[in-house]
Write an enzyme that holds these catalytic residues in place. Structure first.
Site, PDB file in Angstrom:
ATOM      1  N   CYS A   1      -8.365  -1.157   3.753  1.00 34.41           N
ATOM      2  CA  CYS A   1      -8.696  -0.643   2.420  1.00 34.41           C
ATOM      3  C   CYS A   1     -10.192  -0.413   2.260  1.00 34.41           C
ATOM      4  CB  CYS A   1      -8.201  -1.647   1.376  1.00 34.41           C
ATOM      5  SG  CYS A   1      -8.722  -1.254  -0.311  1.00 34.41           S
TER       6      CYS A   1
ATOM      7  N   TRP B   1       0.839  -6.985  -0.259  1.00 39.64           N
ATOM      8  CA  TRP B   1      -0.039  -7.584   0.747  1.00 39.64           C
ATOM      9  C   TRP B   1       0.468  -8.959   1.151  1.00 39.64           C
ATOM     10  CZ3 TRP B   1      -2.878  -4.001   2.689  1.00 39.64           C
ATOM     11  CH2 TRP B   1      -3.401  -2.975   1.894  1.00 39.64           C
TER      12      TRP B   1
ATOM     13  N   VAL C   1      -0.492  -5.216  -7.011  1.00 41.00           N
ATOM     14  CA  VAL C   1      -1.288  -6.248  -6.344  1.00 41.00           C
ATOM     15  C   VAL C   1      -2.321  -5.562  -5.470  1.00 41.00           C
ATOM     16  CG1 VAL C   1      -1.212  -8.219  -4.778  1.00 41.00           C
ATOM     17  CG2 VAL C   1       0.665  -7.831  -6.384  1.00 41.00           C
TER      18      VAL C   1
ATOM     19  N   VAL D   1      -6.286  -5.315  -3.442  1.00 40.81           N
ATOM     20  CA  VAL D   1      -7.414  -5.935  -2.772  1.00 40.81           C
ATOM     21  C   VAL D   1      -8.618  -5.019  -2.952  1.00 40.81           C
ATOM     22  CG1 VAL D   1      -6.078  -7.231  -1.074  1.00 40.81           C
ATOM     23  CG2 VAL D   1      -6.695  -4.861  -0.568  1.00 40.81           C
TER      24      VAL D   1
ATOM     25  N   TYR E   1      -8.341  10.485  -2.377  1.00 43.22           N
ATOM     26  CA  TYR E   1      -7.012  10.062  -2.830  1.00 43.22           C
ATOM     27  C   TYR E   1      -6.394  11.088  -3.774  1.00 43.22           C
ATOM     28  CZ  TYR E   1      -7.670   5.560  -0.642  1.00 43.22           C
ATOM     29  OH  TYR E   1      -7.861   4.571   0.288  1.00 43.22           O
TER      30      TYR E   1
END
Length: 357
Positions: free
Chosen positions: A68, A101, A134, A136, A199
């Protein structure tokens, strides 16, 4: 990246459920408009503890995916500032399942410090039945097991400015106060058109949406390339937060964004200025030693099934060029200012050979 209201690179969509990032969410990429939502948990860890989370050595755990780009910002900042002994690190599997994750890279499939199998468990400990996704990077409070923050925009700024008492001797100033207005301005354009722009292009659900994002990406890259012709770094004479944020997108560009996200006007390797700039940073301690190309490629091509339903991971591009001369030192500049490079990567945090050039 973020949480509850739109698809992001971690597989979240408006659909809810445990973890919020299941197979259905990944398959939705490219089939609905892309929207990056705000971080739901925006508490800050500060020197004065004003949000209830004081800076404290050994208390918190940084959870990242090496795949990421947003999490990679935190990895680079942590290394440059020498926070390895103060802020522990958990690295997730780049391939998610229906609970997002997971810690399947660790023995027994559990994080050895938090004792959990999924990052979603730390989210649930903070907010029962949390409906969002969720993401990161995330920082978890080790004693309680609760998520503290998933605010990717603020997290690294706080590492640079609030955690100073725990910085290593010789740590660089990544967000120098006299340059903050210029840094913020540069980062805003890079975030909108490059970090997030790839993106918007890759997850576009209709032609016009894709074309607008595509043009934004390459317009901004041209401006950045022009800016870097006669200066080594984006702002000032040293590495700043702005360079970290641009680096984490550029280092992924040819491997995933050029093909997978259809940002294919040209590769970074075909722009002499940007290619030399990103190689310069990659070869700077604290940058390339956090990059895992194997994790990057497997995550994007295997998780984004709405974009790549076959889940085939390409063999290229050739990575050998990352270690070739860049000659950017001829422009002057001092990477760490009056400071020094970070020391060796701590044992156990090295990037596996499969992920290195």
């Amino acid at each position: 990246m973020s949480d509850a209201t739109g698809a992001t690179e971690t597989g979240k969509t408006e659909s809810k459920g445990k973890g919020g990032e299941g197979k259905e969410g990944n398959a939705a990429y490219g089939r609905k408009p892309f929207k990056r939502s705000r971080s739901h948990f925006a508490d800050r860890i500060t020197a004065d503890g004003r949000d209830g989370w004081p800076v404290e050595a050994g208390r918190y755990r940084l959870v990242v995916s090496r795949a990421c780009p947003w999490a990679s910002r935190a990895l680079v900042s942590r290394r440059l500032l020498g926070l390895e002994n103060s802020l522990s690190l958990a690295v997730t599997d780049p391939i998610q399942d229906d609970r997002s994750w997971r810690f399947t890279l660790d023995p027994g499939g559990r994080d050895p410090v938090l004792g959990i199998r999924y990052l979603s468990e730390a989210y649930d400990a903070r907010e029962t039945d949390y409906p969002g996704g969720v993401s990161v990077p995330a920082i978890v409070d080790e004693p309680s097991g609760k998520l503290v923050t998933n605010d990717y925009q603020q997290l690294t700024l706080d590492l640079a400015t609030e955690w100073t008492a725990l910085h290593r001797p010789g740590a660089p100033d990544l967000y120098p106060e006299p340059l903050r207005d210029e840094i913020d301005e540069v980062m805003e354009g890079i975030y909108r058109d490059v970090n997030n722009g790839v993106y918007r292009a890759g997850f576009a659900s209709e032609q016009g949406e894709y074309e607008r994002a595509y043009r934004d990406v390459f317009r901004r890259l041209a401006l950045v390339s022009e800016r870097l012709v006669d200066r080594r770094y984006l702002v000032g004479e040293t590495i700043t937060e702005a360079d970290i944020r641009l680096f984490t997108t550029l280092v992924r560009f040819d491997a995933v964004y050029h093909g997978h996200f259809k940002c294919n006007r040209h590769k970074v390797a075909e722009d002499p200025v940007l290619h030399a700039y990103v190689k310069d940073l990659y070869q700077t301690p604290g940058f390339g030693d956090t990059v895992d190309f194997d994790h990057i490629k497997r995550h994007y091509y295997m998780v984004h099934t709405g974009v790549n339903p076959t889940r085939i991971v390409p063999l290229g591009p050739d990575l050998s060029g990352w270690l070739t001369p860049h000659h950017r030192e001829e422009l002057g500049g001092r990477p760490f200012g009056d400071g020094t490079p970070p020391g060796p990567v701590p044992a156990g945090e090295e990037v596996p050979a499969a992920g290195r050039p």
